[in-house]
Design an enzyme around this catalytic site. Structure first.
Site, short mmCIF file in Angstrom:
data_model
loop_
_atom_site.label_atom_id
_atom_site.label_comp_id
_atom_site.label_asym_id
_atom_site.label_seq_id
_atom_site.Cartn_x
_atom_site.Cartn_y
_atom_site.Cartn_z
N CYS A 184 10.90 35.01 50.05
CA CYS A 184 11.22 36.36 50.49
C CYS A 184 10.15 37.35 50.05
O CYS A 184 9.74 37.37 48.90
CB CYS A 184 12.57 36.78 49.92
N CYS A 219 17.94 38.61 44.12
CA CYS A 219 17.64 37.25 43.67
C CYS A 219 16.82 37.30 42.38
O CYS A 219 15.96 38.16 42.22
CB CYS A 219 16.83 36.50 44.71
N CYS A 241 16.65 39.52 54.85
CA CYS A 241 17.28 38.93 53.67
C CYS A 241 17.64 37.49 54.01
O CYS A 241 18.38 37.23 54.95
CB CYS A 241 18.53 39.70 53.26
N GLN A 252 35.96 35.09 48.77
CA GLN A 252 34.87 34.30 48.18
C GLN A 252 33.65 34.38 49.09
O GLN A 252 33.76 34.12 50.29
CB GLN A 252 35.30 32.84 48.02
N TYR A 307 45.69 36.44 38.80
CA TYR A 307 44.60 37.14 39.49
C TYR A 307 44.37 36.46 40.84
O TYR A 307 43.27 36.01 41.15
CB TYR A 307 43.30 37.11 38.68
N GLU A 319 48.84 39.44 41.09
CA GLU A 319 47.61 40.17 41.41
C GLU A 319 47.95 41.66 41.45
O GLU A 319 49.01 42.03 41.93
CB GLU A 319 47.11 39.65 42.76
N CYS A 331 33.69 33.66 36.46
CA CYS A 331 32.35 33.99 36.96
C CYS A 331 31.48 34.51 35.82
O CYS A 331 30.40 35.04 36.05
CB CYS A 331 32.44 35.02 38.08
N1 SAH Z 1 41.34 34.24 42.74
C1 SAH Z 1 40.98 35.22 43.73
C2 SAH Z 1 40.42 36.53 43.19
C3 SAH Z 1 39.69 36.51 41.90
S1 SAH Z 1 38.80 37.98 41.54
C4 SAH Z 1 40.04 34.60 44.73
O1 SAH Z 1 39.39 33.61 44.46
O2 SAH Z 1 39.93 35.14 45.84
C5 SAH Z 1 39.80 38.74 40.30
C6 SAH Z 1 41.05 39.40 40.82
O3 SAH Z 1 41.68 40.04 39.71
C7 SAH Z 1 40.84 40.51 41.86
O4 SAH Z 1 41.58 40.18 43.00
C8 SAH Z 1 41.39 41.77 41.17
O5 SAH Z 1 42.06 42.64 42.08
C9 SAH Z 1 42.37 41.18 40.18
N2 SAH Z 1 42.68 42.04 39.01
C10 SAH Z 1 41.84 42.82 38.30
N3 SAH Z 1 42.49 43.44 37.30
C11 SAH Z 1 43.77 43.02 37.34
C12 SAH Z 1 44.94 43.32 36.56
N4 SAH Z 1 44.90 44.17 35.55
N5 SAH Z 1 46.10 42.71 36.88
C13 SAH Z 1 46.14 41.84 37.93
N6 SAH Z 1 45.08 41.54 38.72
C14 SAH Z 1 43.91 42.13 38.43
#
Ligand code: SAH
Length: 470
Positions: free
Chosen positions: A71, A80, A176, A302, A330, A351, A427
């Site tokens: 790139c 990157c 990109c 994702q 989450y 969530e 992550c």
């Molecule tokens: N497992 C999902 C999302 C993971 S990202 C996937 O793979 O698609 C992390 C997630 O945590 C997000 O959706 C965000 O909205 C949520 N999150 C962040 N703070 C939070 C809290 N205090 N209580 C509940 N969920 C929360």
């Protein structure tokens, strides 16, 4: 050692955030875009008490691992970090990041950390791109050194990415490699037309201007493309003309399946707002495993679809959830919950984001899944243990927190609830290692599978399997 001073040094390794590490007079110096084993001349930019930062001014002797980045924006754009390192070598370093986090932060060294699962595609793997318009174009060192003629008008309009740590500066991106080819054609035509018609970008400081963001989403399942232009409501005659062009050009374009304009007058830089659909129904559909997901225009999904398939498969394997009660903490829009529901007895997804919970419920219905329940809940509150005790006890728990890791309140609740198995998707290996150290009193850390969701960046996802002791 003084700032602005130049020194020649050898790059010893890579640190987690993707920077090369050198040692000058015993002090650690971080150097972006350096490759291990490079001998480079660096200029010191910042000199702090415990470390310094440097910038490469000359490569004295390139590392045997160094390759030519494909790139032309590499090294300026900031998206990157590793295009100058072969992919297999990137993966070895990413594994090291996880090993180091577990050894140094988690004080855990007796766990098997598998080799990194490579991404099926290493370019064109992203299903979402978010570009920004800016009123202050970032000029590259090359443009400055060669004294390229750039007019005032050109300096005041850019469409691309914000420069790291310079929020008001935008680098024009012409190509990109992380996105679908169609995206590059669209970005360039949108920039060119706006420039031709003299349409102002939105200025983050005085809140004047029209064009804010350009969002592109691609479905790897249906091959559809969604184009969403985010503007303010400051529409004068020329802005109206631009919108007319936008509408006409892209409703008739074969490249675009879903066309939207979003109006956003808020001061927040986050892209969102009031949506108007110009073509299609505003949604994209994507399959993960056997499950079909409907993705709302601004919803999180994702980013690397093909690799998300592998991530989900590994989570399902680790969960071993046949006929079990599973909690997905989450849960977002149900990326793990819904595929798991196909094998588990019951899945409960928790969530905090209401819109994600709504999407998850919709997707459950879309797939005829009746044993997955989604509840909007803030998992970080003081009385979270009490709140969670209303639900049937989990045998398996999936946890996929934001970068900051598992909140202390939730971590304590999980340790009290003590599910048989925990699959911890992260992550950020540093917070994952910290949290696993807490779990280690009650759980055996069986193994860790790092997964590369973002080739050429320093990001690494890792899945840890924990099984209750005894
Ligand atoms: N497992 C999902 C999302 C993971 S990202 C996937 O793979 O698609 C992390 C997630 O945590 C997000 O959706 C965000 O909205 C949520 N999150 C962040 N703070 C939070 C809290 N205090 N209580 C509940 N969920 C929360």
């Amino acid at each position: 050692m003084n700032t602005k001073q130049k020194v020649v040094t050898k790059i010893e390794s890579l640190a987690f955030e993707g920077k090369g590490v050198a040692r000058v007079d015993g002090k650690v110096v971080f150097v972006r875009y350096a490759v291990p084993n490079d001998i480079v001349e660096i200029e010191l930019l910042r000199n702090k008490k415990n470390f310094a930062e440097g910038k490469i001014t000359r490569i004295v002797e390139p590392s045997p691992f160094r390759i030519e980045p494909i790139c032309k924006h590499f090294g300026v754009c900031g998206g990157c970090s590793f295009q100058n390192i072969p992919y297999e070598v990137q993966l070895e370093w990413k594994r090291r990041f996880v090993v180091d986090a577990f050894e140094k932060i988690g004080k855990i060294s007796n766990v098997e950390i598998k080799s990194v699962l490579p991404s099926p595609k290493i370019f064109g793997y992203r299903n979402k791109m978010e570009f920004s318009f800016g009123t202050s174009r970032w000029l590259t060192d090359e443009e400055i050194e060669t004294q390229t003629e750039i007019s005032t008008k050109e300096k005041q309009f850019a469409l691309g990415f914000h420069i790291p740590e310079r929020f008001d500066k935008v680098l024009n991106i012409n190509y990109c490699h992380l996105q679908d080819e169609r995206g590059n054609t669209i970005v360039n035509s949108i920039r060119n037309k706006a420039f031709e018609l003299d349409i102002p970008a939105y200025n983050l400081r005085n809140h004047i201007g029209f064009l804010r963001n350009l969002i592109l989403r691609f479905s790897f399942t249906t091959n559809e493309l969604l184009l969403n232009l985010v503007t303010t409501s400051q529409v004068g005659e020329k802005e109206k003309k631009y919108l007319d062009w936008f509408k006409e050009n892209f409703t008739s374009s074969e490249l675009v399946d879903q066309l939207l304009v979003t109006t956003n007058d808020s001061y927040s830089p986050t892209a969102f707002g009031t949506i108007e659909i110009l073509k299609g129904n505003g949604y994209l559909f994507e399959n993960i495993g056997e499950v079909r997901f409907r993705i709302s225009p601004f919803a999180f999904f994702q980013v690397n679809t093909l690799q998300a398939n592998n991530l989900v498969s590994k989570v399902i394997e680790y969960a071993n959830a046949k006929e079990k009660i599973v909690w997905d903490m989450y849960s977002g829009a149900g990326t793990f919950s819904l595929p798991l529901a196909k094998v588990a007895k019951t899945v409960i997804g928790l969530e905090s984001l209401e819109s994600a919970v709504e999407d998850a419920k919709f997707n459950a219905q879309l797939n005829g899944i009746e044993n997955a329940y989604f509840i909007a809940k803030d998992l970080h509150t003081k009385n979270i243990l009490q709140e969670l005790s209303k639900f049937p006890n989990p045998e398996v728990m999936i946890i996929d927190p934001p970068r900051s890791g598992i909140h202390k309140n939730l971590l304590n609740a999980i340790i009290t609830i003590k599910p048989e198995r925990i699959v911890y998707v992260s992550c950020n290996p540093t917070t994952q290692a910290r949290d696993c150290q807490e779990f280690a009193k009650y759980y055996d850390l069986v193994e860790i599978q790092p997964v590369d969701m973002f080739p050429h960046t320093y990001h690494i996802e890792s899945i840890a399997l924990l099984v209750k002791k005894g």
